[in-house]
Design an enzyme around this catalytic site. Structure first.
Site, PDB file in Angstrom:
ATOM      1  N   GLY A  80       0.826  -1.194   0.000  1.00  0.00           N
ATOM      2  CA  GLY A  80       0.000   0.000   0.000  1.00  0.00           C
ATOM      3  C   GLY A  80       0.863   1.247   0.000  1.00  0.00           C
ATOM      4  N   CYS A  81       0.322   2.348   0.464  1.00  0.00           N
ATOM      5  CA  CYS A  81       1.056   3.606   0.490  1.00  0.00           C
ATOM      6  C   CYS A  81       2.373   3.442   1.237  1.00  0.00           C
ATOM      7  CB  CYS A  81       0.210   4.687   1.164  1.00  0.00           C
ATOM      8  SG  CYS A  81       1.054   6.270   1.316  1.00  0.00           S
ATOM      9  N   PHE A  82       3.455   3.847   0.599  1.00  0.00           N
ATOM     10  CA  PHE A  82       4.760   3.603   1.217  1.00  0.00           C
ATOM     11  C   PHE A  82       5.030   4.484   2.429  1.00  0.00           C
ATOM     12  CE2 PHE A  82       6.486   5.748  -2.939  1.00  0.00           C
ATOM     13  CZ  PHE A  82       5.915   6.975  -2.599  1.00  0.00           C
ATOM     14  N   TRP A  83       4.274   5.536   2.630  1.00  0.00           N
ATOM     15  CA  TRP A  83       4.487   6.352   3.825  1.00  0.00           C
ATOM     16  C   TRP A  83       4.352   5.519   5.099  1.00  0.00           C
ATOM     17  CZ3 TRP A  83       0.639  10.879   2.433  1.00  0.00           C
ATOM     18  CH2 TRP A  83       1.177  11.634   1.376  1.00  0.00           C
ATOM     19  N   TYR A  93      -3.496  12.277   6.491  1.00  0.00           N
ATOM     20  CA  TYR A  93      -3.370  10.869   6.115  1.00  0.00           C
ATOM     21  C   TYR A  93      -2.527  10.110   7.142  1.00  0.00           C
ATOM     22  CZ  TYR A  93      -2.665   6.758   3.158  1.00  0.00           C
ATOM     23  OH  TYR A  93      -2.651   5.474   2.671  1.00  0.00           O
TER      24      TYR A  93
END
Length: 211
Positions: free
Chosen positions: A38-41, A184
């Site tokens: 998913g989102c790498f953050w 986010y």
């Protein structure tokens, strides 16, 4: 795990993913592993709080376009997945332990081409082994997860062959550390760090390892 997905798991299951039956034997020296979830953050933030991790870099892996940018990957047309590259000391944390952390608090292995609020092939969950030992470990662990009965739905995380890893733009690196109040991060990623601290106190460290 994103807050919206917690209901899909038994409330009492902590840590959720089981300890690996096969313990990684990686030898001396620092090792590198790649994870797409998913989102790498958020995945970057999770591994940046794990003891023994020396660096975490957000980037793109698995596609056909050379040197892609964020807008290219976000279109879903390049075939890349948002991925993190983790450099770690196996004397402190092993690959099998990183796998357990990844599936306990980082990514839901039953979600196909999405995690949390993000949808598209660029948000798929995948393990990218960098050597034969990692490949065997990843295969064994995914099979173990499938046999565990802890998930109601099938495991869909893939094992992908290594292609070129492209580091993401500078503003994506260390994003959670640089932007702790970002909406986010607060909604989707801060709960993952809290889960890591709660479920794996022996591996958690408060300092953020910058890439």
């Amino acid at each position: 795990m994103a807050l919206a997905l917690i209901g899909a798991r038994p409330a009492a299951a902590e840590p959720y993913a089981p300890a690996a039956r096969v313990v990684a034997d990686e030898g001396p020296g620092l090792q590198t592993a790649l994870f797409a979830g998913g989102c790498f953050w958020g995945i970057e933030a999770v591994f940046s709080h794990v003891r023994g991790v020396q660096s975490v870099v957000s980037g793109y892996h698995g596609g056909t376009v050379r040197a892609p940018g964020y807008e290219d990957v976000s279109s879903g047309r390049t075939g890349h997945a948002e991925t993190v590259r983790v450099r770690y000391d196996p004397r402190v944390v092993r690959y099998d332990q990183l796998l357990r952390v990844f599936f306990s608090v980082g990514a839901d292995p039953t979600l196909l081409n999405r995690q949390g609020p993000d949808v598209g092939t660029q948000y798929r969950s995948a393990l990218i082994p960098l050597n034969e030992a990692q490949r065997r470990m990843a295969q064994a662990y995914l099979a173990q997860l499938g046999q565990s009965g802890l998930w109601q739905n099938p495991i869909v995380t893939r094992i992908e062959p290594y292609r070129t890893f492209y580091p993401a733009e500078a503003y994506h690196q260390d994003f959670a550390a640089e932007n702790p109040l970002h909406g986010y991060i607060r909604r989707w990623d801060a709960p993952k760090i809290e889960a890591l601290k709660r479920q794996f106190p022996q591996l958690y460290k408060s300092a953020f390892t910058r890439g």
